[in-house]
Design a protein around this motif. Structure first.
Motif, mmCIF file in Angstrom:
data_model
loop_
_atom_site.group_PDB
_atom_site.id
_atom_site.type_symbol
_atom_site.label_atom_id
_atom_site.label_comp_id
_atom_site.label_asym_id
_atom_site.label_seq_id
_atom_site.Cartn_x
_atom_site.Cartn_y
_atom_site.Cartn_z
ATOM 1 N N UNK A 1 64.088 89.058 -16.253
ATOM 2 C CA UNK A 1 64.671 87.723 -16.338
ATOM 3 C C UNK A 1 63.592 86.645 -16.108
ATOM 4 N N UNK A 2 62.717 86.868 -15.141
ATOM 5 C CA UNK A 2 61.631 85.907 -14.899
ATOM 6 C C UNK A 2 60.715 85.797 -16.109
ATOM 7 N N UNK A 3 60.432 86.939 -16.749
ATOM 8 C CA UNK A 3 59.572 86.909 -17.939
ATOM 9 C C UNK A 3 60.224 86.120 -19.066
ATOM 10 N N UNK A 4 61.537 86.279 -19.247
ATOM 11 C CA UNK A 4 62.248 85.545 -20.293
ATOM 12 C C UNK A 4 62.224 84.044 -20.013
ATOM 13 N N UNK A 5 62.472 83.664 -18.753
ATOM 14 C CA UNK A 5 62.518 82.248 -18.409
ATOM 15 C C UNK A 5 61.151 81.581 -18.510
ATOM 16 N N UNK A 6 60.074 82.347 -18.341
ATOM 17 C CA UNK A 6 58.735 81.773 -18.405
ATOM 18 C C UNK A 6 58.163 81.741 -19.814
ATOM 19 N N UNK A 7 58.919 82.286 -20.813
ATOM 20 C CA UNK A 7 58.400 82.421 -22.173
ATOM 21 C C UNK A 7 59.208 81.555 -23.136
ATOM 22 N N UNK A 8 58.537 80.810 -23.989
ATOM 23 C CA UNK A 8 59.278 80.041 -24.999
ATOM 24 C C UNK A 8 59.990 80.962 -25.983
ATOM 25 N N UNK A 9 60.967 80.426 -26.734
ATOM 26 C CA UNK A 9 61.782 81.256 -27.624
ATOM 27 C C UNK A 9 60.948 81.948 -28.693
ATOM 28 N N UNK A 10 59.857 81.341 -29.124
ATOM 29 C CA UNK A 10 59.038 81.965 -30.135
ATOM 30 C C UNK A 10 58.041 82.964 -29.554
ATOM 31 N N UNK A 11 58.060 83.132 -28.231
ATOM 32 C CA UNK A 11 57.159 84.086 -27.589
ATOM 33 C C UNK A 11 57.708 85.499 -27.620
ATOM 34 N N UNK A 12 57.139 86.359 -26.757
ATOM 35 C CA UNK A 12 57.525 87.775 -26.739
ATOM 36 C C UNK A 12 57.530 88.281 -25.310
ATOM 37 N N UNK A 13 58.531 89.136 -25.008
ATOM 38 C CA UNK A 13 58.630 89.833 -23.725
ATOM 39 C C UNK A 13 58.673 91.319 -24.022
ATOM 40 N N UNK A 14 57.737 92.069 -23.462
ATOM 41 C CA UNK A 14 57.603 93.490 -23.751
ATOM 42 C C UNK A 14 57.718 94.279 -22.460
ATOM 43 N N UNK A 15 58.538 95.361 -22.514
ATOM 44 C CA UNK A 15 58.663 96.284 -21.391
ATOM 45 C C UNK A 15 58.109 97.623 -21.849
ATOM 46 N N UNK A 16 57.044 98.087 -21.189
ATOM 47 C CA UNK A 16 56.366 99.316 -21.602
ATOM 48 C C UNK A 16 56.510 100.379 -20.517
ATOM 49 N N UNK A 17 56.874 101.587 -20.945
ATOM 50 C CA UNK A 17 57.036 102.723 -20.020
ATOM 51 C C UNK A 17 55.997 103.774 -20.359
ATOM 52 N N UNK A 18 55.254 104.227 -19.328
ATOM 53 C CA UNK A 18 54.240 105.272 -19.520
ATOM 54 C C UNK A 18 54.072 106.013 -18.200
ATOM 55 N N UNK A 19 53.125 106.915 -18.177
ATOM 56 C CA UNK A 19 52.859 107.638 -16.923
ATOM 57 C C UNK A 19 51.363 107.885 -16.794
ATOM 58 N N UNK A 20 50.902 107.933 -15.537
ATOM 59 C CA UNK A 20 49.513 108.213 -15.200
ATOM 60 C C UNK A 20 49.502 109.205 -14.052
ATOM 61 N N UNK A 21 48.997 110.417 -14.342
ATOM 62 C CA UNK A 21 48.950 111.464 -13.311
ATOM 63 C C UNK A 21 50.348 111.685 -12.731
ATOM 64 N N UNK A 22 50.550 111.399 -11.457
ATOM 65 C CA UNK A 22 51.838 111.617 -10.798
ATOM 66 C C UNK A 22 52.622 110.328 -10.623
ATOM 67 N N UNK A 23 52.343 109.336 -11.420
ATOM 68 C CA UNK A 23 53.009 108.038 -11.290
ATOM 69 C C UNK A 23 53.704 107.653 -12.586
ATOM 70 N N UNK A 24 54.853 106.978 -12.427
ATOM 71 C CA UNK A 24 55.556 106.379 -13.558
ATOM 72 C C UNK A 24 55.174 104.895 -13.570
ATOM 73 N N UNK A 25 54.687 104.432 -14.708
ATOM 74 C CA UNK A 25 54.172 103.066 -14.810
ATOM 75 C C UNK A 25 55.098 102.252 -15.708
ATOM 76 N N UNK A 26 55.547 101.120 -15.178
ATOM 77 C CA UNK A 26 56.394 100.174 -15.927
ATOM 78 C C UNK A 26 55.665 98.847 -15.969
ATOM 79 N N UNK A 27 55.451 98.327 -17.169
ATOM 80 C CA UNK A 27 54.770 97.047 -17.332
ATOM 81 C C UNK A 27 55.701 96.063 -18.024
#
Length: 683
Positions: A588-614
């Motif tokens: 929600x914070x990312x959406x509010x900080x971005x103009x309508x023509x911008x982009x909000x991306x949620x990326x899911x990956x993993x590194x070793x024994x960690x789950x990474x969310x960006x």
């Protein structure tokens, strides 16, 4: 035939010579015998030069002015030495002593300048006394009498008994000088009779000095001149020597420059003066001079009273943040040019929180890192240059790779608080080379502990304020819940009225619609604000599915969030509702900080024994200061209707799960929140 002046000064020379011989032979073991003998020899040599000159003997011609300066300076130094280590409460006496010493130094500099440049004529010859020279000599006499007065007035009754005849003798010399030169200035010429009697008057002080010397066992024995006086006096004399050299060079430019001589001389002298001003205002030069004086004139490197007053004042004053003031206070003890401060956080990491003349753009250090373990166990100050040459001196402790690579990095100072490492400082190289010994290292360690106490007190005050704010928030929530319950009860009273108007379809329709919407809204508020009910238990959660649900709730907003996932089944062990609320808040914070023509991306990956969310956006971004000082501070929000606890709660819950939340942002390019959570293995 010997004239009166020759006889008078000859007697004076003989008297002081005999006293000097007696001091060096029979009384050589007494207090201040050698300095007194030196002053007596200076007086004897001066008197002999004046006697020879008055007898028209050219043996010491032209030296009488310089020898008189030497004689007056020697007796002034004797008086300062006899004052000793006496101090009045509040430093008032120190000021009273420092002021005459500085005035005396100024008068001597004036006389030395005039003598060295050949402009000083003999002030004792009628009609040829230069006004600046006369003023300087009168100033020396007046300041000498002031010093004698300070010597006598600030001694105890027992010490006055021992020192009074020395005060009378030395004071008598300065008093007669004042009388003679004042008469010369008043009548524009020296009275030959007064000048001739000066030798006999000085000779009459010798018995008084001898009597006082016989009581020298009760004299104070140590000289304590403040470092500030030494610093200003050294700068003053150094400036005088520099100006003499530049004046000589300017004279030769004028003499050999031909038609360009005047221009070259004026340009050179102005340039020399500007260069001198630049040197005197240079922090590097001032630091070098302080170190030089402390090293060569004092047994200790610091005036601890003055340094501790300055240290405490820097920590207590208003202005920059306390973290920066702490760096400055500790760094100035060793003339450091800057530094960076790391403090322990609740996450167990030591994070860079402030920089002084150096940006705090360095990685955090774990509490279990070798550097922190060494600092906490040994409480040593680490010299990075010494470590690079001989790491075995520090038990071959492994330092972070980036630490020795910092430009001009010098010392790592631990901040200990109750036997625990509270933080540490990296100080940059000093403006002037300082030799590290046990005195300097011990001072840095105790100063670090003092700074840690101030910083811990500030953090405790901030934590207490946050706790009070939370308490106020909880109290407000309780009141709101109570009011909502009362409102639900009042709305429930509408049901009997419905019985009365059951035949009125319009009333029934309006009532049912109003009640339904009100009850629905209030139940939602109760669900959010109420603290009652059983707590949710953590369970294994499929992160991809959780992100899809969080994004689906934001589908009506623009720009619409985009999920990027590899499709792997990645699990974490957490409470569904709380983790979904954390992810929803960041999206929600990312959406509010971005103009309508911008982009909000949620990326899911993993590194070793960690789950990474960006969670990344292309919005306006945030400054480093805002991220460091305000982003995770509770109840601090830039939104008009915000409460400022979303980011704080998100970071706290992620840390509670054993994860990590990092933020990177660039102005007008966007922000990325990176969450790393422990991966939950499923059989």
């Amino acid at each position: 035939m010997i004239n009166i002046a020759t006889f008078s000064y000859a007697v004076c020379a003989l008297a002081f010579l005999l006293l000097a011989a007696f001091l060096l032979s029979h009384w050589r073991g007494r207090a201040r015998a050698r300095p007194l003998a030196g002053a007596c020899l200076a007086s004897a040599l001066w008197s002999a030069a004046v006697a020879l000159e008055s007898a028209n003997q050219p043996l010491l011609a032209g030296w009488t002015d310089g020898l008189e300066i030497l004689r007056s300076g020697a007796w002034s130094a004797i008086v300062v030495m006899l004052i000793g280590r006496y101090r009045r409460p509040g430093g008032r006496f120190l000021f009273q002593l420092n002021t005459p010493v500085l005035l005396l130094a100024g008068c001597y500099v004036l006389l030395l300048v005039e003598t060295a440049t050949g402009m000083l004529q003999r002030a004792v010859v009628p009609g040829q006394g230069l006004m600046p020279a006369l003023v300087a000599r009168i100033g020396i006499a007046v300041v000498g009498m002031l010093l004698v007065e300070q010597l006598y007035r600030n001694k105890s009754v027992q010490e006055r008994w021992a020192i009074k005849f020395a005060c009378l003798g030395i004071g008598g010399m300065f008093a007669y000088d004042f009388y003679m030169y004042s008469d010369t200035m008043l009548f524009r010429g020296t009275n030959p009779d007064i000048w001739g009697a000066r030798g006999i008057v000085n000779a009459l002080t010798v018995p008084m000095l001898a009597v006082s010397m016989g009581r020298s066992a009760s004299w104070s024995t140590e000289l304590a001149l403040s470092r500030r006086v030494m610093f200003h006096s050294a700068a003053l004399f150094g400036s005088a020597i520099y100006l003499l050299a530049m004046a000589s060079a300017g004279y030769f430019l004028l003499y050999f420059g031909g038609s360009w001589g005047k221009l070259l001389q004026v340009s050179f002298l102005f340039g020399a003066v500007f260069l001198l001003i630049g040197i005197l205002f240079s922090g590097t030069f001032r630091a070098w001079l302080k170190v030089f004086i402390s090293k060569h004139f004092y047994s200790y490197n610091y005036d601890y009273r003055e340094e501790w007053l300055r240290f405490t004042k820097t920590l207590s004053e208003q202005g920059p943040k306390l973290s920066e003031r702490s760096l400055q206070a500790v760094g100035e003890l060793v003339e450091s040019a800057g530094g960076v401060l790391w403090l322990r956080r609740d996450s167990g990491m030591f994070e860079p929180v402030a920089g002084w003349h150096s940006p705090p753009r360095h990685p955090a250090v774990g509490a279990d890192a070798p550097l922190c373990s060494f600092l906490e166990s040994r409480q040593w100050v680490i010299d990075l240059d010494e470590y690079a040459a001989a790491p075995e001196m520090y038990d071959n402790t492994e330092l972070p790779a980036w630490l020795p690579a910092i430009a001009r990095g010098w010392l790592v100072v631990p901040l200990m608080l109750q036997g625990r490492l509270f933080g540490f400082m990296l100080l940059l190289e000093p403006r002037s080379k300082i030799k590290l010994n046990w005195e300097v290292i011990d001072l840095l360690k105790i100063a670090g502990s003092q700074a840690a106490g101030y910083l811990a007190q500030q953090e405790a005050a901030a934590a207490l304020m946050a706790a009070r704010q939370f308490e106020s928030f909880n109290r407000m929530s309780t009141f709101v819940v109570h009011d909502l319950k009362n409102l639900v009860s009042q709305l429930s009273l509408l049901i009997p009225n419905a019985e009365k108007h059951k035949d009125n379809p319009e009333f029934q329709r309006d009532m049912l619609e109003t009640v339904t919407l009100s009850v629905q809204k209030m139940r939602m508020m109760l669900q959010k604000l109420s603290r009652s009910g059983s707590e949710e238990q953590p369970t294994p959660l499929l992160v991809d599915q959780l992100l899809q649900q969080a994004i689906a709730l934001k589908a009506a907003f623009q720009p619409r969030p985009l999920l990027m996932s590899s499709g792997q089944k990645l699990y974490v062990f957490a409470e569904r509702e709380r983790l979904e609320r954390v992810l929803g808040h960041l999206i929600q914070n990312a959406i509010e900080a971005t103009p309508q023509q911008g982009a909000v991306t949620v990326k899911l990956s993993h590194e070793a024994d960690s789950v990474v969310i960006e969670v990344a956006d292309t919005g306006t971004g945030m400054s480093e200061e805002f991220i460091r000082e305000r982003l995770f501070k509770p109840f601090d929000s830039t939104k008009s209707a915000g409460m400022g606890i979303g980011a704080f709660e998100s970071r706290e819950y992620i840390h509670q799960l054993g994860g990590e939340l990092r933020v990177s942002s660039e102005h007008q390019r966007g922000t990325t929140f990176r969450i790393a959570l422990p991966r939950y293995p499923l059989a």
